[in-house]
Write an enzyme that holds these catalytic residues in place. Structure first.
Site, mmCIF file in Angstrom:
data_model
loop_
_atom_site.group_PDB
_atom_site.id
_atom_site.type_symbol
_atom_site.label_atom_id
_atom_site.label_comp_id
_atom_site.label_asym_id
_atom_site.label_seq_id
_atom_site.Cartn_x
_atom_site.Cartn_y
_atom_site.Cartn_z
ATOM 1 N N TRP A 21 -57.865 -66.990 -10.802
ATOM 2 C CA TRP A 21 -57.014 -65.814 -10.989
ATOM 3 C C TRP A 21 -55.541 -66.103 -10.722
ATOM 4 O O TRP A 21 -54.686 -65.878 -11.554
ATOM 5 C CB TRP A 21 -57.525 -64.694 -10.076
ATOM 6 N N ASP A 49 -65.213 -68.648 -13.005
ATOM 7 C CA ASP A 49 -64.786 -67.311 -13.413
ATOM 8 C C ASP A 49 -63.310 -67.298 -13.762
ATOM 9 O O ASP A 49 -62.473 -67.822 -13.018
ATOM 10 C CB ASP A 49 -65.048 -66.314 -12.274
ATOM 11 N N TYR A 54 -55.394 -63.538 -17.095
ATOM 12 C CA TYR A 54 -54.821 -64.393 -16.060
ATOM 13 C C TYR A 54 -53.777 -65.320 -16.679
ATOM 14 O O TYR A 54 -54.072 -66.074 -17.603
ATOM 15 C CB TYR A 54 -55.897 -65.238 -15.372
ATOM 16 N N ALA A 209 -59.917 -62.109 1.779
ATOM 17 C CA ALA A 209 -58.836 -61.126 1.815
ATOM 18 C C ALA A 209 -57.484 -61.766 1.520
ATOM 19 O O ALA A 209 -56.537 -61.664 2.303
ATOM 20 C CB ALA A 209 -58.812 -60.398 3.161
ATOM 21 N N LYS A 216 -54.498 -67.893 9.164
ATOM 22 C CA LYS A 216 -53.243 -68.646 9.133
ATOM 23 C C LYS A 216 -52.017 -67.759 9.306
ATOM 24 O O LYS A 216 -50.931 -68.244 9.600
ATOM 25 C CB LYS A 216 -53.125 -69.439 7.833
#
Length: 336
Positions: A21, A49, A54, A209, A216
């Site tokens: 993506w 995928d 994209y 997420a 980090k």
């Protein structure tokens, strides 16, 4: 690598899916993107995928080049249709028959393949009758250009309506691709129970997420240079919801949980979504091969119940659970 059935079908996919993506064709150079695909294959990942939207079709082209020469029968290639592509004319978006059929042909060319394993409606299209969209999918399945059909970010009611039409038209609707992570659980209240009933699996995106669950990002500190939180092209706006000190502090409390299980924070996050038996696969993205190997190691991991409870306790009210948030995913008007 472990493998799971996708919906109530005989189709099996890898528990970890490599997705492109925010990387291929935009955030990383083609050579680095190819290196990540090779790392995915080396890790036993067979499922890939992408979507036509994209990088405005570039991501499909890069993935097609990276997979060239691989045994096609050993791969599961997913792509999507809905978003605006090309010059963004009046028919360059949505789920009209015209856009679906033309987009499928274009995706096949870019991916350098004669069939798409899973073709997904990237969002729900309020401007097109659902019957028209599902008839287009049925025709693609009958032609052999598409093997299976899925959707992305559909509500429970939309899934039910689409599933019924697919049955009437003689094909299976077998998957939904929602956002899902330990922080974003909006599918659990309605989408997952309905999907279990209908024989639909989740193909989940953003299990870490947008990188927040790697730990980090630290409370009270600037985001690291080059990270997604500082990249205007790489999802900075989306990750912003998690960048409060409260959320970041709660995520840091997961560090001892991961350590006790012998996992990295990213592995813990990916393994967490795979504990849900309605999840067939977790989509990971990467800009470096080592990230692929780290995330792929989450396959087959079983998180004990006490550790799952510790995760819930640590994240507390930072977790988003409102089922209505799924409805917000699909624009009510076409954007082209």
């Amino acid at each position: 690598m472990d493998y799971r059935h996708l919906g109530d079908s005989g189709f099996k996919i890898s528990e970890i899916t490599y997705g492109n993506w925010l990387t291929h064709g935009s955030q990383v150079e083609d050579e680095a993107a190819t290196a990540c695909v090779r790392a995915a294959l080396d890790a036993g990942i067979t499922t890939f995928d992408t979507a036509d939207v994209y990088a405005n079709t570039r991501a499909e082209t890069v993935l097609g080049e990276a997979l060239k020469g691989e045994r096609r029968e050993s791969l599961e290639i997913f792509t999507k249709v809905y978003g605006p592509t090309g010059p963004k004319g009046p028919n360059d978006t949505g789920l009209s028959r015209k856009h679906v059929m033309e987009s499928a042909e274009a995706s096949l060319r870019r991916l350098q393949t004669d069939h798409i394993d899973l073709y997904q409606a990237h969002r729900y299209d309020y401007a097109t009758p659902l019957e028209e969209t599902m008839q287009a999918f049925a025709d693609l399945v009958r032609s052999g250009k598409v093997l299976y059909v899925g959707v992305s970010e559909w509500t429970a009611d939309q899934l039910r309506a689409g599933h019924e039409l697919s049955r009437q038209l003689g094909f299976q609707l077998i998957s939904n691709q929602p956002q899902y992570s330990a922080l974003w659980r909006v599918i659990e209240g309605e989408v997952v129970p309905t999907s279990r009933e209908l024989g639909i699996s989740q193909v989940v995106w953003s299990p870490i997420a947008q990188g927040v669950l790697t730990g980090k990002y630290l409370p009270g500190q600037q985001a690291p240079e080059g990270s997604r939180a500082t990249d205007d092209k790489g999802g900075k706006d989306m990750i912003a919801r998690w960048m409060s000190d409260d959320v970041l502090a709660r995520v840091q409390e997961l560090t001892p949980v991961a350590s006790d299980l012998g996992l990295s924070m990213a592995q813990l996050a990916v393994a967490w979504v795979l504990q849900n038996d309605n999840v067939a696969t977790a989509i990971i993205g990467a800009s470096k091969p080592e990230q692929v190997h780290d995330n792929a190691a989450a396959a087959g991991v079983k998180i004990p119940a006490d550790a799952m409870a510790r995760i819930d306790e640590a994240l507390g009210d930072a977790v988003v659970t409102d089922p209505a948030r799924t409805l917000e995913s699909s624009p009510k008007e076409r954007q082209a």
